[in-house]
Motif scaffolding. Structure first.
Motif, short mmCIF file in Angstrom:
data_model
loop_
_atom_site.label_atom_id
_atom_site.label_comp_id
_atom_site.label_asym_id
_atom_site.label_seq_id
_atom_site.Cartn_x
_atom_site.Cartn_y
_atom_site.Cartn_z
N ARG A 59 -14.57 2.37 1.44
CA ARG A 59 -15.60 1.30 1.85
C ARG A 59 -14.63 0.11 2.45
NH1 ARG A 59 -15.79 -4.48 0.21
NH2 ARG A 59 -16.41 -4.74 -1.69
N PRO A 60 -15.11 -0.61 3.39
CA PRO A 60 -14.34 -1.54 4.20
C PRO A 60 -13.81 -2.85 3.29
CG PRO A 60 -16.56 -1.83 5.03
CD PRO A 60 -16.52 -0.54 4.05
N LEU A 61 -12.75 -3.30 3.64
CA LEU A 61 -12.69 -4.66 3.00
C LEU A 61 -12.82 -5.63 3.68
CD1 LEU A 61 -9.00 -3.89 1.46
CD2 LEU A 61 -10.85 -4.05 0.34
N ARG A 62 -13.51 -6.88 3.28
CA ARG A 62 -14.30 -7.80 3.97
C ARG A 62 -13.33 -9.13 3.69
NH1 ARG A 62 -18.42 -4.62 2.18
NH2 ARG A 62 -19.51 -3.52 3.91
N VAL A 63 -13.30 -10.08 4.58
CA VAL A 63 -13.00 -11.53 4.45
C VAL A 63 -13.62 -11.98 3.05
CG1 VAL A 63 -12.62 -13.68 5.22
CG2 VAL A 63 -12.22 -11.99 6.78
N GLY A 64 -12.84 -12.35 2.18
CA GLY A 64 -13.67 -13.22 0.99
C GLY A 64 -13.02 -12.18 -0.22
N ASP A 65 -12.83 -10.77 -0.21
CA ASP A 65 -13.15 -9.99 -0.97
C ASP A 65 -11.64 -10.06 -2.06
OD1 ASP A 65 -15.17 -8.48 -0.64
OD2 ASP A 65 -14.17 -6.73 0.54
N ARG A 66 -11.90 -10.04 -3.23
CA ARG A 66 -10.70 -10.01 -4.45
C ARG A 66 -10.26 -8.61 -4.57
NH1 ARG A 66 -6.85 -12.99 -5.61
NH2 ARG A 66 -8.32 -14.72 -5.95
N VAL A 67 -9.14 -8.33 -4.36
CA VAL A 67 -8.49 -6.91 -4.49
C VAL A 67 -7.66 -6.76 -5.83
CG1 VAL A 67 -6.64 -5.35 -3.38
CG2 VAL A 67 -8.23 -6.41 -1.94
N THR A 68 -8.14 -5.83 -6.52
CA THR A 68 -7.61 -5.39 -7.69
C THR A 68 -7.21 -3.99 -7.68
OG1 THR A 68 -9.61 -4.79 -8.64
CG2 THR A 68 -8.62 -7.02 -9.17
N TYR A 69 -6.34 -3.69 -8.59
CA TYR A 69 -5.81 -2.14 -8.35
C TYR A 69 -5.26 -1.69 -9.66
CZ TYR A 69 -1.59 -4.69 -7.92
OH TYR A 69 -0.45 -5.44 -7.97
N ASP A 70 -5.27 -0.07 -9.90
CA ASP A 70 -4.60 0.32 -10.88
C ASP A 70 -3.82 1.57 -10.30
OD1 ASP A 70 -5.84 -0.69 -13.44
OD2 ASP A 70 -7.37 -0.10 -12.24
N ALA A 71 -2.51 1.68 -10.81
CA ALA A 71 -1.59 2.98 -10.20
C ALA A 71 -1.12 3.87 -11.35
CB ALA A 71 -0.45 2.29 -9.43
N VAL A 72 -0.96 5.03 -11.05
CA VAL A 72 -0.41 6.17 -11.88
C VAL A 72 0.55 6.84 -11.01
CG1 VAL A 72 -2.41 7.70 -11.30
CG2 VAL A 72 -1.44 7.68 -13.47
N ILE A 73 1.46 7.31 -12.28
CA ILE A 73 2.46 8.16 -11.69
C ILE A 73 1.81 9.69 -11.61
CG2 ILE A 73 4.76 9.30 -12.05
CD1 ILE A 73 5.44 6.76 -13.78
N THR B 176 5.36 10.91 -6.54
CA THR B 176 4.01 10.51 -6.13
C THR B 176 3.35 9.46 -6.95
OG1 THR B 176 3.95 12.45 -4.89
CG2 THR B 176 1.93 11.22 -5.06
N THR B 177 3.03 8.53 -6.47
CA THR B 177 2.35 7.33 -7.27
C THR B 177 0.84 7.16 -6.48
OG1 THR B 177 4.19 6.24 -7.83
CG2 THR B 177 2.03 5.17 -8.09
N ARG B 178 -0.14 7.35 -7.18
CA ARG B 178 -1.59 7.02 -6.59
C ARG B 178 -2.06 5.74 -7.14
NH1 ARG B 178 -4.76 9.67 -9.97
NH2 ARG B 178 -5.89 8.04 -10.51
N MET B 179 -2.35 4.84 -6.28
CA MET B 179 -2.97 3.61 -6.46
C MET B 179 -4.50 3.60 -5.89
SD MET B 179 -1.87 -0.27 -4.98
CE MET B 179 -0.34 -0.16 -5.87
N ASP B 180 -5.52 3.19 -6.82
CA ASP B 180 -6.90 2.97 -6.70
C ASP B 180 -7.16 1.51 -6.49
OD1 ASP B 180 -7.38 5.87 -7.14
OD2 ASP B 180 -7.65 5.44 -9.28
N VAL B 181 -7.70 1.28 -5.17
CA VAL B 181 -7.60 -0.20 -4.70
C VAL B 181 -9.19 -0.45 -5.00
CG1 VAL B 181 -7.32 -1.68 -2.80
CG2 VAL B 181 -5.87 0.16 -3.21
#
Length: 298
Positions: free
Chosen positions: A101-115, A133-138
């Motif tokens: 989904r698109p990121l819009r002005v004002g969105d707060r971004v969080t993430y988790d990453a896994v090896i 390889t590291t995968r990040m879910d945004v």
């Protein structure tokens, strides 16, 4: 499976970052800077209702010079294990992104990453090592916005190969006269006998009038750097990077490609005055190159 690889595989599935928070909300200035750098003029990326270009996905998770404090110890442990085994160098190899989904002005971004994965030992031109390889879910305001996979190679640099000879120039009936001139320390330029225009590189016929009759004039050797690149990773052991390759505009008005010598590569500049010299690169080969004149470097 070696004992080391068993240890490396044990890190697969472990968190590299947990509940990370982007340092900035999705915002217009960062979008504008990105679009200016990329030359993207889409109106979808302008104004307070703008969406961010999808390829900016990772940009909102970066820690900048001050870094992040949310990275887990697992990543550092994995790198320490690879360093201890002699795989002390690192290079980024590729990334994959999936947009949900698109990121819009004002969105707060969080993430988790896994090896996500650690490869078996691989041998590349750079050296031998392991791909990680590291995968990040945004997420944007808690909703999954995309997935970013980033792959690096941790490797032990390959031993330097003995320096070989430069590749030989291809000499044929159309350019043999040029190389005969080089052997006599002359830089010869073709001149059409029909319209008297000069041409370089050597060709069997004139681009201006089509005449196949020509003679030569000897260049004065004076010129300027019209454009240039600095080469860092040539595929041939005969070359010693970094070095500058310039498009030289000769005083006679034609241009030729050659090395720029006499100054460090990072000091070469467009417009720099240069002069011809002949460089012996091995026992059999001598080449015309251009030396920067004193005071011309940037």
């Amino acid at each position: 499976m070696t004992h080391l690889y068993e240890q490396l595989k044990a890190y697969e599935g472990r968190a590299a970052a947990t509940s990370g928070v982007g340092k900035d909300l999705v915002n217009e200035p960062m979008i504008r800077h990105w679009c200016e750098a990329m030359g993207d003029t889409s109106p979808a990326y302008e104004g307070p209702q703008a969406t961010a270009p999808p390829t900016m996905l990772q940009a909102w998770t970066m820690g900048g010079l001050s870094g992040h404090t949310d990275r887990s110890g697992a990543y550092d442990e994995l790198f320490g294990l690879l360093d201890g085994a002699g795989y002390t160098s690192v290079v980024a190899t590729d990334c994959e992104q999936e947009y949900l989904r698109p990121l819009r002005v004002g969105d707060r971004v969080t993430y988790d990453a896994v090896i996500e994965s650690v490869s078996e030992r691989k041998t590349t031109k750079l050296g031998t090592g392991h791909f990680v390889t590291t995968r990040m879910d945004v997420r944007a305001d808690g909703e999954l916005a995309g997935t970013h996979r980033f792959r690096i190679l941790k490797y032990a640099p390959a031993a330097a190969k003995p320096k070989g000879n430069r590749p030989r120039p291809v000499i044929n009936r159309d350019n043999a006269g040029f190389w005969d001139g080089v052997a006599e320390h002359k830089l010869l330029i073709q001149r059409c006998e029909g319209c008297r225009s000069l041409r370089f590189p050597w060709l069997p016929g004139c681009n201006e009038c089509g005449s196949q009759e020509w003679d030569t004039v000897e260049s004065s050797g004076a010129g300027t750097v019209y454009s240039y690149v600095v080469m860092h990773h040539p595929p041939f052991p005969a070359f010693d990077p970094p070095y500058a390759v310039g498009l030289i505009e000769l005083a006679e008005g034609v241009r030729m490609v050659s090395n720029v010598v006499g100054v460090p590569p990072d000091k070469v500049r467009i417009g720099m005055p240069v002069e011809l010299e002949f460089l012996r690169v091995d026992k059999e080969l001598e080449l015309p190159v251009f030396s920067a004149l004193p005071g011309g470097e940037g």
